[in-house]
Design a protein around this motif. Structure first.
Motif, PDB file in Angstrom:
ATOM      1  N   PHE A 181      60.138   3.661  46.251  1.00 12.00           N
ATOM      2  CA  PHE A 181      60.315   2.921  47.497  1.00 12.00           C
ATOM      3  C   PHE A 181      60.277   3.923  48.638  1.00 12.00           C
ATOM      4  O   PHE A 181      60.887   4.987  48.554  1.00 12.00           O
ATOM      5  CB  PHE A 181      61.665   2.192  47.510  1.00 12.00           C
ATOM      6  CG  PHE A 181      61.863   1.257  46.351  1.00 12.00           C
ATOM      7  CD1 PHE A 181      61.481  -0.069  46.440  1.00 12.00           C
ATOM      8  CD2 PHE A 181      62.421   1.704  45.160  1.00 12.00           C
ATOM      9  CE1 PHE A 181      61.661  -0.934  45.386  1.00 12.00           C
ATOM     10  CE2 PHE A 181      62.603   0.848  44.084  1.00 12.00           C
ATOM     11  CZ  PHE A 181      62.222  -0.468  44.201  1.00 12.00           C
ATOM     12  N   LEU A 182      59.580   3.587  49.687  1.00 10.46           N
ATOM     13  CA  LEU A 182      59.508   4.522  50.799  1.00 10.46           C
ATOM     14  C   LEU A 182      59.310   3.794  52.118  1.00 10.46           C
ATOM     15  O   LEU A 182      58.800   2.673  52.169  1.00 10.46           O
ATOM     16  CB  LEU A 182      58.369   5.525  50.582  1.00 10.46           C
ATOM     17  CG  LEU A 182      56.951   4.968  50.412  1.00 10.46           C
ATOM     18  CD1 LEU A 182      55.931   5.983  50.918  1.00 10.46           C
ATOM     19  CD2 LEU A 182      56.663   4.678  48.943  1.00 10.46           C
ATOM     20  N   VAL A 202      57.227   0.252  57.994  1.00 10.92           N
ATOM     21  CA  VAL A 202      57.101  -0.801  56.993  1.00 10.92           C
ATOM     22  C   VAL A 202      57.669  -0.310  55.666  1.00 10.92           C
ATOM     23  O   VAL A 202      57.678   0.889  55.378  1.00 10.92           O
ATOM     24  CB  VAL A 202      55.625  -1.235  56.794  1.00 10.92           C
ATOM     25  CG1 VAL A 202      55.063  -1.834  58.076  1.00 10.92           C
ATOM     26  CG2 VAL A 202      54.768  -0.053  56.341  1.00 10.92           C
ATOM     27  N   LEU A 203      58.167  -1.265  54.879  1.00  8.46           N
ATOM     28  CA  LEU A 203      58.634  -0.943  53.536  1.00  8.46           C
ATOM     29  C   LEU A 203      57.435  -0.897  52.603  1.00  8.46           C
ATOM     30  O   LEU A 203      56.634  -1.823  52.561  1.00  8.46           O
ATOM     31  CB  LEU A 203      59.625  -2.002  53.050  1.00  8.46           C
ATOM     32  CG  LEU A 203      60.027  -1.904  51.568  1.00  8.46           C
ATOM     33  CD1 LEU A 203      60.819  -0.635  51.306  1.00  8.46           C
ATOM     34  CD2 LEU A 203      60.834  -3.130  51.140  1.00  8.46           C
ATOM     35  N   ALA A 214      48.694   4.622  28.114  1.00  9.08           N
ATOM     36  CA  ALA A 214      47.523   4.304  28.937  1.00  9.08           C
ATOM     37  C   ALA A 214      47.962   3.576  30.202  1.00  9.08           C
ATOM     38  O   ALA A 214      48.749   2.629  30.144  1.00  9.08           O
ATOM     39  CB  ALA A 214      46.538   3.448  28.156  1.00  9.08           C
ATOM     40  N   SER A 215      47.468   4.013  31.341  1.00 11.69           N
ATOM     41  CA  SER A 215      47.816   3.345  32.598  1.00 11.69           C
ATOM     42  C   SER A 215      47.136   1.981  32.659  1.00 11.69           C
ATOM     43  O   SER A 215      46.006   1.798  32.194  1.00 11.69           O
ATOM     44  CB  SER A 215      47.378   4.207  33.786  1.00 11.69           C
ATOM     45  OG  SER A 215      45.965   4.361  33.798  1.00 11.69           O
ATOM     46  N   VAL A 216      47.840   1.023  33.246  1.00 10.04           N
ATOM     47  CA  VAL A 216      47.298  -0.322  33.425  1.00 10.04           C
ATOM     48  C   VAL A 216      46.850  -0.512  34.867  1.00 10.04           C
ATOM     49  O   VAL A 216      45.702  -0.873  35.136  1.00 10.04           O
ATOM     50  CB  VAL A 216      48.343  -1.394  33.057  1.00 10.04           C
ATOM     51  CG1 VAL A 216      47.795  -2.797  33.342  1.00 10.04           C
ATOM     52  CG2 VAL A 216      48.755  -1.264  31.602  1.00 10.04           C
ATOM     53  N   THR A 217      47.748  -0.237  35.791  1.00 13.39           N
ATOM     54  CA  THR A 217      47.428  -0.455  37.204  1.00 13.39           C
ATOM     55  C   THR A 217      48.322   0.394  38.090  1.00 13.39           C
ATOM     56  O   THR A 217      49.466   0.704  37.738  1.00 13.39           O
ATOM     57  CB  THR A 217      47.581  -1.946  37.571  1.00 13.39           C
ATOM     58  OG1 THR A 217      47.194  -2.156  38.926  1.00 13.39           O
ATOM     59  CG2 THR A 217      49.012  -2.422  37.387  1.00 13.39           C
ATOM     60  N   LYS A 218      47.783   0.761  39.222  1.00 13.48           N
ATOM     61  CA  LYS A 218      48.542   1.471  40.254  1.00 13.48           C
ATOM     62  C   LYS A 218      48.413   0.669  41.533  1.00 13.48           C
ATOM     63  O   LYS A 218      47.311   0.345  41.972  1.00 13.48           O
ATOM     64  CB  LYS A 218      48.011   2.888  40.468  1.00 13.48           C
ATOM     65  CG  LYS A 218      48.836   3.722  41.449  1.00 13.48           C
ATOM     66  CD  LYS A 218      48.245   5.109  41.605  1.00 13.48           C
ATOM     67  CE  LYS A 218      49.171   6.027  42.393  1.00 13.48           C
ATOM     68  NZ  LYS A 218      49.548   5.466  43.712  1.00 13.48           N
ATOM     69  N   VAL A 219      49.547   0.329  42.134  1.00 11.65           N
ATOM     70  CA  VAL A 219      49.511  -0.527  43.316  1.00 11.65           C
ATOM     71  C   VAL A 219      50.468  -0.012  44.377  1.00 11.65           C
ATOM     72  O   VAL A 219      51.530   0.536  44.085  1.00 11.65           O
ATOM     73  CB  VAL A 219      49.891  -1.989  42.946  1.00 11.65           C
ATOM     74  CG1 VAL A 219      51.308  -2.084  42.403  1.00 11.65           C
ATOM     75  CG2 VAL A 219      49.714  -2.916  44.135  1.00 11.65           C
ATOM     76  N   SER A 220      50.047  -0.179  45.618  1.00 15.40           N
ATOM     77  CA  SER A 220      50.911   0.081  46.771  1.00 15.40           C
ATOM     78  C   SER A 220      51.007  -1.228  47.541  1.00 15.40           C
ATOM     79  O   SER A 220      49.988  -1.805  47.933  1.00 15.40           O
ATOM     80  CB  SER A 220      50.316   1.181  47.647  1.00 15.40           C
ATOM     81  OG  SER A 220      51.137   1.416  48.779  1.00 15.40           O
ATOM     82  N   GLY A 226      60.547  -5.397  59.042  1.00 17.93           N
ATOM     83  CA  GLY A 226      61.714  -6.262  58.952  1.00 17.93           C
ATOM     84  C   GLY A 226      61.934  -6.863  57.576  1.00 17.93           C
ATOM     85  O   GLY A 226      62.930  -7.556  57.367  1.00 17.93           O
ATOM     86  N   HIS A 227      61.052  -6.587  56.624  1.00 12.29           N
ATOM     87  CA  HIS A 227      61.202  -7.161  55.275  1.00 12.29           C
ATOM     88  C   HIS A 227      62.454  -6.599  54.605  1.00 12.29           C
ATOM     89  O   HIS A 227      62.766  -5.421  54.714  1.00 12.29           O
ATOM     90  CB  HIS A 227      59.982  -6.840  54.412  1.00 12.29           C
ATOM     91  CG  HIS A 227      60.077  -7.397  53.019  1.00 12.29           C
ATOM     92  ND1 HIS A 227      59.780  -8.705  52.729  1.00 12.29           N
ATOM     93  CD2 HIS A 227      60.422  -6.821  51.845  1.00 12.29           C
ATOM     94  CE1 HIS A 227      59.945  -8.919  51.440  1.00 12.29           C
ATOM     95  NE2 HIS A 227      60.338  -7.787  50.882  1.00 12.29           N
ATOM     96  N   ARG A 228      63.168  -7.465  53.886  1.00 12.89           N
ATOM     97  CA  ARG A 228      64.366  -7.050  53.154  1.00 12.89           C
ATOM     98  C   ARG A 228      64.132  -7.222  51.655  1.00 12.89           C
ATOM     99  O   ARG A 228      63.630  -8.262  51.218  1.00 12.89           O
ATOM    100  CB  ARG A 228      65.579  -7.896  53.579  1.00 12.89           C
ATOM    101  CG  ARG A 228      65.974  -7.707  55.043  1.00 12.89           C
ATOM    102  CD  ARG A 228      67.185  -8.558  55.370  1.00 12.89           C
ATOM    103  NE  ARG A 228      68.344  -8.124  54.647  1.00 12.89           N
ATOM    104  CZ  ARG A 228      69.519  -8.769  54.652  1.00 12.89           C
ATOM    105  NH1 ARG A 228      69.648  -9.904  55.325  1.00 12.89           N
ATOM    106  NH2 ARG A 228      70.552  -8.304  53.967  1.00 12.89           N
ATOM    107  N   LEU A 229      64.500  -6.206  50.899  1.00 17.09           N
ATOM    108  CA  LEU A 229      64.377  -6.237  49.447  1.00 17.09           C
ATOM    109  C   LEU A 229      65.751  -6.470  48.846  1.00 17.09           C
ATOM    110  O   LEU A 229      66.712  -5.772  49.172  1.00 17.09           O
ATOM    111  CB  LEU A 229      63.798  -4.923  48.933  1.00 17.09           C
ATOM    112  CG  LEU A 229      63.664  -4.789  47.418  1.00 17.09           C
ATOM    113  CD1 LEU A 229      62.618  -5.762  46.896  1.00 17.09           C
ATOM    114  CD2 LEU A 229      63.299  -3.359  47.043  1.00 17.09           C
ATOM    115  N   LYS A 230      65.860  -7.450  47.943  1.00 16.53           N
ATOM    116  CA  LYS A 230      67.126  -7.755  47.294  1.00 16.53           C
ATOM    117  C   LYS A 230      66.990  -7.546  45.794  1.00 16.53           C
ATOM    118  O   LYS A 230      65.969  -7.866  45.194  1.00 16.53           O
ATOM    119  CB  LYS A 230      67.547  -9.193  47.574  1.00 16.53           C
ATOM    120  CG  LYS A 230      67.891  -9.468  49.047  1.00 16.53           C
ATOM    121  CD  LYS A 230      68.360 -10.907  49.212  1.00 16.53           C
ATOM    122  CE  LYS A 230      68.728 -11.180  50.661  1.00 16.53           C
ATOM    123  NZ  LYS A 230      69.198 -12.588  50.857  1.00 16.53           N
TER     124      LYS A 230
END
Length: 233
Positions: A181-182, A202-203, A214-220, A226-230
């Motif tokens: 998280f950054l 931005v979050l 084996a890697s499946v996917t890499k996502v950003s 203003g987004h809140r993560l719970k």
């Protein structure tokens, strides 16, 4: 709770948690062994073992062979974070979900991506860039690379009607993942898609999932300002 109620490992776990939180069992205390607890609760030793194992995995108990089980002297609370289907997340807020595919292309990724995903530098990966909207307003920007050597079915999906976020959770199993998280500053391109000023805070959530080695996917995923993560502890 009556003794007859302790028939599942979850009910045993809840009672152990109650005793820990009430300080009936204090940090560093040696708790009764599995046989004694099974007798007290009127359940099987297997049920007690499952409950204590779960609490040990969460960092609340310190279990050592031949030394017994103690309440962790410095328990570490661990957050549980599920990989969410963004559509569900938006709909649970009572908002209307929309999805827009911005880019779908098969191409060689930047070296940082192939390095993180442990793929050969010359191997093309499927790149997906898409916008998730809530009540027609930008909500989250998804920038994703898919290892089609592991998920070849993705090549047959156009991702026009379903997001890669949702499709992968339905079609691609994974065994583990790395997540970060950054706080990020919206680039000119990201700001345009998210409808916010350039350099807005931005979050960002960066996630890399694996099926064994084996890697499946890499996502950003970048959320609007203003987004809140719970999550839950």
């Amino acid at each position: 709770m009556t003794v007859s109620a302790f028939q599942t490992w979850q009910s045993v776990q809840n009672e152990v948690l109650r005793r820990i939180h009430a300080r009936e069992w204090k940090p560093g205390d040696l708790i009764p062994n599995e046989i004694d607890l099974a007798q007290e609760f009127g359940c099987s030793r297997t049920t007690v073992n499952r409950a204590l194992r779960s609490l040990a995995e969460s960092g609340l108990l310190d279990r050592r062979r031949k030394a017994g089980t103690r309440i962790a002297a410095q328990p570490v609370a661990k957050a549980t974070l599920d990989i969410a289907v963004i559509r569900h997340e938006i709909e649970e807020q009572g908002k209307r979900y929309c999805y827009q595919l911005i880019d779908r292309s098969l191409r060689v990724p930047p070296a940082a991506v192939s390095g993180a995903m442990n793929t050969r530098a010359e191997d093309p990966l499927l790149h997906i860039r898409a916008l998730h909207l809530a009540d027609n307003a930008p909500y989250a920007l998804e920038d994703r690379w898919i290892n089609t050597g592991v998920v070849p079915e993705a090549l047959q999906e156009d991702f026009l009607k379903i997001s890669a976020n949702e499709w992968l959770l339905e079609h691609a199993p994974y065994t583990r993942g790395d997540i970060a998280f950054l706080a990020a500053s919206a680039s000119e391109r990201d700001a345009r898609d998210l409808g916010c000023p350039v350099d807005s805070a931005v979050l960002a959530i960066d996630r890399l999932t694996w099926d064994k080695d084996a890697s499946v996917t890499k996502v950003s995923i970048h959320f609007v300002p203003g987004h809140r993560l719970k999550t839950n502890l």
